[in-house]
Write an enzyme that holds these catalytic residues in place. Structure first.
Site, PDB file in Angstrom:
ATOM      1  CE  LYS A 111     -18.199  -9.714 -42.064  1.00  0.00           C
ATOM      2  NZ  LYS A 111     -18.135 -11.084 -42.078  1.00  0.00           N
ATOM      3  CE  LYS A 196     -12.113  -8.941 -47.847  1.00  0.00           C
ATOM      4  NZ  LYS A 196     -12.083  -9.798 -46.551  1.00  0.00           N
ATOM      5  CE  LYS A 199     -16.624 -18.031 -48.326  1.00  0.00           C
ATOM      6  NZ  LYS A 199     -16.334 -17.685 -46.825  1.00  0.00           N
TER       7      LYS A 199
HETATM    8  P1  TYM Z   1     -13.546 -16.695 -45.149  1.00  0.00           P
HETATM    9  O1  TYM Z   1     -14.314 -17.482 -45.003  1.00  0.00           O
HETATM   10  O2  TYM Z   1     -14.040 -15.244 -45.278  1.00  0.00           O
HETATM   11  O3  TYM Z   1     -12.340 -16.959 -46.246  1.00  0.00           O
HETATM   12  C1  TYM Z   1     -11.559 -18.135 -46.465  1.00  0.00           C
HETATM   13  C2  TYM Z   1     -10.271 -18.171 -46.832  1.00  0.00           C
HETATM   14  O4  TYM Z   1     -10.216 -17.289 -48.072  1.00  0.00           O
HETATM   15  C3  TYM Z   1      -9.259 -16.113 -47.912  1.00  0.00           C
HETATM   16  N1  TYM Z   1      -9.849 -15.103 -48.953  1.00  0.00           N
HETATM   17  C4  TYM Z   1      -8.894 -14.585 -49.782  1.00  0.00           C
HETATM   18  N2  TYM Z   1      -7.702 -14.633 -50.211  1.00  0.00           N
HETATM   19  C5  TYM Z   1      -7.216 -13.535 -51.070  1.00  0.00           C
HETATM   20  N3  TYM Z   1      -8.016 -13.154 -51.744  1.00  0.00           N
HETATM   21  C6  TYM Z   1      -9.428 -12.505 -51.418  1.00  0.00           C
HETATM   22  N4  TYM Z   1      -9.893 -11.888 -52.082  1.00  0.00           N
HETATM   23  C7  TYM Z   1      -9.801 -13.477 -50.306  1.00  0.00           C
HETATM   24  N5  TYM Z   1     -11.114 -13.550 -49.967  1.00  0.00           N
HETATM   25  C8  TYM Z   1     -11.022 -14.639 -48.778  1.00  0.00           C
HETATM   26  C9  TYM Z   1      -9.320 -15.835 -46.403  1.00  0.00           C
HETATM   27  O5  TYM Z   1      -8.221 -14.703 -46.156  1.00  0.00           O
HETATM   28  C10 TYM Z   1      -9.443 -17.063 -45.740  1.00  0.00           C
HETATM   29  O6  TYM Z   1      -8.127 -17.714 -45.633  1.00  0.00           O
HETATM   30  N6  TYM Z   1     -12.117 -15.878 -40.275  1.00  0.00           N
HETATM   31  C11 TYM Z   1     -11.991 -16.636 -41.465  1.00  0.00           C
HETATM   32  C12 TYM Z   1     -12.132 -18.126 -41.228  1.00  0.00           C
HETATM   33  C13 TYM Z   1     -11.745 -18.779 -39.854  1.00  0.00           C
HETATM   34  C14 TYM Z   1     -10.377 -19.089 -39.961  1.00  0.00           C
HETATM   35  C15 TYM Z   1     -10.167 -19.971 -38.602  1.00  0.00           C
HETATM   36  C16 TYM Z   1      -9.124 -19.021 -40.867  1.00  0.00           C
HETATM   37  C17 TYM Z   1     -12.400 -18.929 -38.831  1.00  0.00           C
HETATM   38  N7  TYM Z   1     -11.452 -19.641 -37.805  1.00  0.00           N
HETATM   39  C18 TYM Z   1      -9.089 -20.348 -38.036  1.00  0.00           C
HETATM   40  C19 TYM Z   1      -7.999 -19.701 -40.139  1.00  0.00           C
HETATM   41  C20 TYM Z   1      -7.834 -20.229 -39.092  1.00  0.00           C
HETATM   42  C21 TYM Z   1     -12.744 -16.144 -42.789  1.00  0.00           C
HETATM   43  O7  TYM Z   1     -13.833 -15.635 -42.416  1.00  0.00           O
HETATM   44  O8  TYM Z   1     -12.241 -16.658 -43.750  1.00  0.00           O
END
Ligand code: TYM
Length: 334
Positions: A111, A196, A199
């Site tokens: 990023k 992947k 969003k």
């Molecule tokens: P975020 O908001 O990007 O995504 C939310 C969840 O979706 C999963 N994910 C995917 N899984 C499979 N294939 C994909 N293409 C795909 N894209 C997204 C992510 O792995 C995630 O589980 N850093 C985290 C948010 C966070 C968090 C936490 C998670 C903040 N604090 C504490 C767990 C525990 C994030 O940006 O997820």
């Protein structure tokens, strides 16, 4: 009872990878675990955005989670910024982590490379410390996430162990709970199946958004990149040689609870595989969209649920934060 915690960022359009990689497990875990789930609005501040958009998307994400099947009497659903201990413990963990290890995080490298390190927000570098705080505050056993969060989970474990070693046993060291890549752990972009689904993707045709209309879902899956193979074994699960086809098999298998190999055995041509995958995705998402519209018509009710969730989360989180403050030598308020 096993405690689980996970979070999702409110920004960007939620997509099928979020559902299959994370939300599907979140929903199932409500039955077997003491589950805490949060919309991580503070994480969204690491990149530029409009205040009104953040407010709206936080509410929309909370509503979507309810529409997808989270039930407030079976899990604790809250907004991260409503529980002050998250920011408080994040600072302590920033003072536990080193600059070098934060800099080595893939997400920071990717990023910050886009707009340059000079302009990148300091919070983007510190992001994994806030995520570690989210997790450690709840004495979490397991963290259900997609495969892309593996590195952040490893860092969380490292920080917990380091803190415990320096200041005495304070945090439970959590384990990740990540579906196999072929079982939703890594849903790939339909147009560029080596990347992947995301969003923030600049590939709307390769991304199935959870709010897409059925006709758009059908079109995107029909046009998904496959390959020119023909013959009886054209449909087989082989992510290296056949990333596009394998991705479709993974999506259909994850939704129907089957392995991608066994799904592959049902097909010899791509057309029928695509048609059935599209049907399965539409069947999965349309009811969520209908419930979303119902819930969104009463934002006051959603806000009330979030307040109750924050109260419950705050009880657990403030006790852990106080334990960490005491361990590191902060003078307790009298
Ligand atoms: P975020 O908001 O990007 O995504 C939310 C969840 O979706 C999963 N994910 C995917 N899984 C499979 N294939 C994909 N293409 C795909 N894209 C997204 C992510 O792995 C995630 O589980 N850093 C985290 C948010 C966070 C968090 C936490 C998670 C903040 N604090 C504490 C767990 C525990 C994030 O940006 O997820």
């Amino acid at each position: 009872m096993t405690r689980v915690l996970s979070g999702i960022q409110p920004t960007g359009q939620p997509q099928l990878g979020n559902y299959l990689g994370a939300l599907q497990s979140w929903i199932a875990l409500q039955d077997t675990a003491d589950a805490f789930y949060c919309v991580v609005d503070l994480h969204a501040l690491t990149v530029p955005g409009e205040p009104a958009d953040l407010r709206d998307s936080t509410m929309a994400m909370a509503t979507l989670l309810l529409a997808a099947g989270l039930e407030p009497d079976r899990c604790t659903l809250f907004v991260q910024s409503h529980v002050a201990a998250h920011s408080q413990l994040a600072w302590i963990l920033e003072c536990t982590a080193s600059f070098g290890e934060m800099r080595r995080m893939t997400q920071w490298k990717d990023k910050s490379a886009k707009g340059g390190e000079e302009a990148a927000r300091l919070g983007l570098l510190a992001y994994p410390a806030l995520m570690a705080a989210d997790i450690l505050l709840y004495d979490t056993d397991r963290v259900p996430v997609g495969d892309d969060q593996r590195q952040h989970l490893e860092l969380t474990r490292t920080l917990a162990e380091r803190f415990n070693h320096r200041y005495g046993q304070t945090f439970k060291v959590p384990d990740a709970l990540i579906p196999e890549r072929s079982r939703g752990g890594r849903v790939m972009d339909l147009q560029v199946p080596t990347r992947k689904m995301s969003k923030s993707s600049e590939s709307p045709q390769g991304t199935i958004f959870l709010f897409d209309e059925p006709k758009d879902i059908e079109r995107k899956i029909k046009r998904a990149v496959t390959d020119a193979d023909q013959g009886v074994d054209a449909v087989r699960y082989d992510p290296t040689a056949k990333p596009g086809v394998s991705n479709l098999l993974g999506i259909l298998g994850t939704i129907t609870g089957r392995s991608p190999e066994s799904v592959a055995a049902d097909y010899t041509r791509y057309g029928p595989l695509k048609a059935d995958t599209a049907d399965a995705v539409v069947e999965l998402l349309v009811p969520v969209q209908v419930r979303y519209r119902e819930l969104a018509s009463d934002p006051g009710a959603v806000a009330k649920l979030l307040r109750t969730g924050a109260d419950r989360a705050n009880e657990v989180a403030s006790a852990t934060a106080a334990r960490a403050d005491a361990a590191i030598g902060l003078l307790p308020p009298s």
